[in-house]
Structures are given as C-alpha cells and as structure tokens.
Design a protein around this motif. Structure first.
Motif, PDB file in Angstrom:
ATOM      1  N   UNK A  94     -30.728  37.940  75.122  1.00  0.00           N
ATOM      2  CA  UNK A  94     -31.051  37.307  74.036  1.00  0.00           C
ATOM      3  C   UNK A  94     -29.562  36.670  73.381  1.00  0.00           C
ATOM      4  N   UNK A  95     -28.542  37.162  73.835  1.00  0.00           N
ATOM      5  CA  UNK A  95     -27.262  36.750  73.387  1.00  0.00           C
ATOM      6  C   UNK A  95     -26.981  35.145  73.791  1.00  0.00           C
ATOM      7  N   UNK A  96     -27.433  34.584  74.721  1.00  0.00           N
ATOM      8  CA  UNK A  96     -27.508  33.393  75.178  1.00  0.00           C
ATOM      9  C   UNK A  96     -28.323  32.524  74.215  1.00  0.00           C
ATOM     10  N   UNK A  97     -29.624  32.953  73.967  1.00  0.00           N
ATOM     11  CA  UNK A  97     -30.388  32.306  72.973  1.00  0.00           C
ATOM     12  C   UNK A  97     -29.823  32.047  71.839  1.00  0.00           C
ATOM     13  N   UNK A  98     -29.067  33.335  71.141  1.00  0.00           N
ATOM     14  CA  UNK A  98     -28.536  33.371  69.903  1.00  0.00           C
ATOM     15  C   UNK A  98     -27.356  32.248  69.835  1.00  0.00           C
ATOM     16  N   UNK A  99     -26.762  32.339  71.237  1.00  0.00           N
ATOM     17  CA  UNK A  99     -25.397  31.259  70.947  1.00  0.00           C
ATOM     18  C   UNK A  99     -25.837  29.755  71.135  1.00  0.00           C
ATOM     19  N   UNK A 100     -27.006  29.774  71.949  1.00  0.00           N
ATOM     20  CA  UNK A 100     -27.631  28.304  72.015  1.00  0.00           C
ATOM     21  C   UNK A 100     -27.943  27.778  70.741  1.00  0.00           C
ATOM     22  N   UNK A 101     -28.635  28.697  69.914  1.00  0.00           N
ATOM     23  CA  UNK A 101     -28.695  28.166  68.503  1.00  0.00           C
ATOM     24  C   UNK A 101     -27.484  28.026  67.682  1.00  0.00           C
ATOM     25  N   UNK A 102     -26.481  28.768  67.904  1.00  0.00           N
ATOM     26  CA  UNK A 102     -25.295  28.745  67.268  1.00  0.00           C
ATOM     27  C   UNK A 102     -24.421  27.545  67.541  1.00  0.00           C
ATOM     28  N   UNK A 103     -24.541  26.974  68.914  1.00  0.00           N
ATOM     29  CA  UNK A 103     -23.755  25.801  69.405  1.00  0.00           C
ATOM     30  C   UNK A 103     -24.602  24.751  69.121  1.00  0.00           C
ATOM     31  N   UNK A 104     -25.745  24.629  68.914  1.00  0.00           N
ATOM     32  CA  UNK A 104     -26.700  23.396  68.619  1.00  0.00           C
ATOM     33  C   UNK A 104     -26.478  23.248  67.219  1.00  0.00           C
ATOM     34  N   UNK A 105     -26.242  24.140  66.115  1.00  0.00           N
ATOM     35  CA  UNK A 105     -25.587  23.988  64.811  1.00  0.00           C
ATOM     36  C   UNK A 105     -24.098  23.423  64.849  1.00  0.00           C
ATOM     37  N   UNK A 106     -23.323  23.835  65.949  1.00  0.00           N
ATOM     38  CA  UNK A 106     -22.100  23.422  65.977  1.00  0.00           C
ATOM     39  C   UNK A 106     -21.872  22.024  66.304  1.00  0.00           C
ATOM     40  N   UNK A 107     -22.702  21.533  67.018  1.00  0.00           N
ATOM     41  CA  UNK A 107     -22.976  20.121  67.453  1.00  0.00           C
ATOM     42  C   UNK A 107     -22.948  19.184  66.250  1.00  0.00           C
ATOM     43  N   UNK A 108     -24.126  19.700  65.406  1.00  0.00           N
ATOM     44  CA  UNK A 108     -24.324  18.955  64.305  1.00  0.00           C
ATOM     45  C   UNK A 108     -23.328  18.946  63.252  1.00  0.00           C
ATOM     46  N   UNK A 109     -22.436  20.147  63.391  1.00  0.00           N
ATOM     47  CA  UNK A 109     -21.145  20.142  62.318  1.00  0.00           C
ATOM     48  C   UNK A 109     -20.221  19.014  62.611  1.00  0.00           C
ATOM     49  N   UNK A 110     -19.996  19.225  64.173  1.00  0.00           N
ATOM     50  CA  UNK A 110     -18.813  18.286  64.685  1.00  0.00           C
ATOM     51  C   UNK A 110     -19.379  16.678  64.547  1.00  0.00           C
ATOM     52  N   UNK A 111     -20.576  16.631  64.977  1.00  0.00           N
ATOM     53  CA  UNK A 111     -21.248  15.294  64.913  1.00  0.00           C
ATOM     54  C   UNK A 111     -21.251  14.673  63.539  1.00  0.00           C
ATOM     55  N   UNK A 112     -21.965  15.321  62.614  1.00  0.00           N
ATOM     56  CA  UNK A 112     -22.401  14.665  61.455  1.00  0.00           C
ATOM     57  C   UNK A 112     -21.389  15.277  60.512  1.00  0.00           C
ATOM     58  N   UNK A 113     -20.632  15.950  60.532  1.00  0.00           N
ATOM     59  CA  UNK A 113     -20.022  16.607  59.439  1.00  0.00           C
ATOM     60  C   UNK A 113     -20.650  17.628  58.546  1.00  0.00           C
ATOM     61  N   UNK A 114     -21.668  18.143  59.031  1.00  0.00           N
ATOM     62  CA  UNK A 114     -22.394  19.112  58.191  1.00  0.00           C
ATOM     63  C   UNK A 114     -21.439  20.406  57.700  1.00  0.00           C
ATOM     64  N   UNK A 115     -22.053  21.471  57.217  1.00  0.00           N
ATOM     65  CA  UNK A 115     -21.501  22.626  56.907  1.00  0.00           C
ATOM     66  C   UNK A 115     -21.230  23.316  58.160  1.00  0.00           C
TER      67      UNK A 115
END
Length: 293
Positions: A94-115
């Motif tokens: 599950x740790x891979x799924x959890x961090x897959x979700x986390x890094x997906x949001x990280x990309x949104x943060x880096x690319x689009x300047x979200x929270x």
C-alpha cells in the motif's frame, strides 16, 4: 475524372493525413499525462525503488541528504507511531499506492502552483488500515486503535514537510513548457479531427465515406504505436546505454510509458478496423442498391 473531382479527393486525402498527425499528438499527450496519475506513479515508485533514493535527488536539489524512506520514518517517529508499525507500513504494498497519490498531488503543486500536496482521504484510510493490521499483529504494543489513527492522521499532515518550496524544486526546469503540455485540453484536438471529417464529408459529398478516411489513419497510427510499445527492451537498451548512471530511475519510466503507448495503440487500431468494417458494409449496401436500380 475531372479536375474538380481530383481536387476534392486530394483535399480529402490531405485531411486524412492531418487526422493521422492529430491522432499521434493525442496519443503522446494522453501517454505523457497518464504518467502523472496515481496508478502509474505507484508502479514507478515500486519499480524504481524511489523510497530508497536521496530525497534531494528526487526534488532536483543539489545538496546530499537522507533517503525518502528515512525521512518518512523520522516523520512517523515524530508523530508517535511505534517503530514496529512503521516498519510494516514501509514494507507494505500500500505504501506505493499512497505515495503514488502523494506525488501526483506534488506534480500539481510544482506545475500549477497549487497548495502543498497532501494525502487524499482514501490514501489516509489505506494507511490507517495497514497501521491497524500491524497493531493487531504486535500484541506487545500497548496502544489503542483510535489513538494510533490520530498519530497516522498527524503523520499524513506532516508529509507536506517532505516537499521543498516550489521555486527550490523548479530551478531551471522548463516549467512553462511542462505546464502547457500537462494542462493542454485534448478536446481541441478532437474538435480539429471533427472539423477535418466535416471537410472530407463536403469534399466527397458523402456521409459514410469519411469513415474510411478516419479508419485508415487510426489503423496505421495504432499499429505503429503498438509496435513502438512492443520495443521495450530495444528502447531501454538504447537509452540506458547513453544514460548508464540513471538506469534505475529511467528504465521503469520507459517501461510504463511504452506499456501505455502499446495499450492505446491496440485500442486505436482495433477501433480503426471496426470503422473500416462499418464502411465496407455500408459501401456494399450502397453499391448493391445502385445495381438493383
């Protein structure tokens, strides 16, 4: 065949070629965007062993630091999660799924300047499930399930500390180009294809003949992408031979990308064959009706 007929047919063929190019562009857009979704990032984290990488390498920073796993472990200890439970969490699938979700949001943060990225509620629930299962298997731990879940929630909130400030990570990356690519609305390409089909309809003065001019580029592009997706070993060997030091990082990414390309290629080619069959059937009916008259 008069000049006007030749011109119309040539224009229809030109539109069909443009449709082929648009389909190619659509596949590349879809494949590139798919790399950043939760599922594919989860596979990448597992196959590339991202948790064992230096956290500063992951976020494009220059200084050397600790691994992502060590950082996660320390945050867990700071949130009062027992070591035995942390060990089980890090070892779990599950740790891979959890961090897959986390890094997906990280990309949104880096690319689009979200929270700054945070775990979604379902990822937190998965984390709690793993933690509670671990707690049940360690009867020596004097800790209530409700209390552990509070620690897990705090741990999930603290994960935002892993990601540096946006400007530190971006550095000299062509963020504007990446942003344009990831945020490009594919609907525009579909509308262009529709527009070209309308032009073909007027050129051929037929409702069903454009099916052939759509089916052919779909079949050709689909077959090409299916072949490309099947060349994982060859492409991996070629790329890695020029980037030997980055093999653990690049190879899983290539494999995931080519898998997406292969699946899309097969889908497009079969769809093209289906459209061609419809065209042949309709064309045969029209020819037979014309002969009976």
């Amino acid at each position: 065949m008069n000049f006007l007929t030749i011109t119309r047919k040539a224009l229809a063929i030109s539109c069909s070629v443009l449709i082929f190019l648009l389909i190619v562009a659509l596949v590349f857009l879809y494949s590139g965007k798919s790399l950043t979704n939760r599922e594919n990032l989860s596979h990448y984290i597992k196959n590339a062993e991202v948790l064992n990488m230096d956290i500063n390498v992951i976020f494009n920073l220059e200084e050397s630091g600790i691994t992502l796993k060590e950082k996660i472990y320390q945050l867990g200890l700071d949130s009062n999660i027992p070591e035995e439970v942390l060990d089980d969490i890090i070892k779990s699938e599950e740790i891979n799924i959890i961090f897959g979700d986390f890094f997906s949001h990280t990309i949104d943060y880096l690319v689009n300047g979200l929270d700054k990225p945070q775990l979604s509620s379902d990822s937190i629930d998965k984390l709690k499930e793993v933690a509670n299962f671990s707690l049940e298997s360690h009867i020596n731990l004097m800790l209530e399930s409700e209390e552990l879940e509070i620690y897990i929630q705090d741990f999930a909130d603290q994960l935002t500390e892993i990601v540096p400030q946006r400007h530190e990570v971006i550095g000299k990356l062509p963020i504007a180009s990446i942003q344009t690519f990831l945020n490009f609305n594919q609907l525009y390409l579909y509308l262009l294809i529709l527009g070209l089909l309308i032009i073909i309809t007027f050129c051929l003065w037929s409702i069903y003949k454009p099916l052939k001019y759509l089916a052919i580029p779909m079949i050709v592009s689909g077959v090409l992408f299916a072949i490309l997706g099947s060349m994982n070993n060859f492409i991996n060997d070629y790329v890695i031979s020029n980037l030997e030091g980055l093999k653990p990082l690049i190879s899983p990414l290539i494999t995931i990308l080519l898998t997406i390309v292969f699946k899309v290629g097969v889908l497009i080619s079969f769809s093209g064959v289906f459209l061609m069959i419809i065209y042949v059937v309709i064309n045969r009916i029209v020819i037979n009706n014309h002969k009976t008259k």
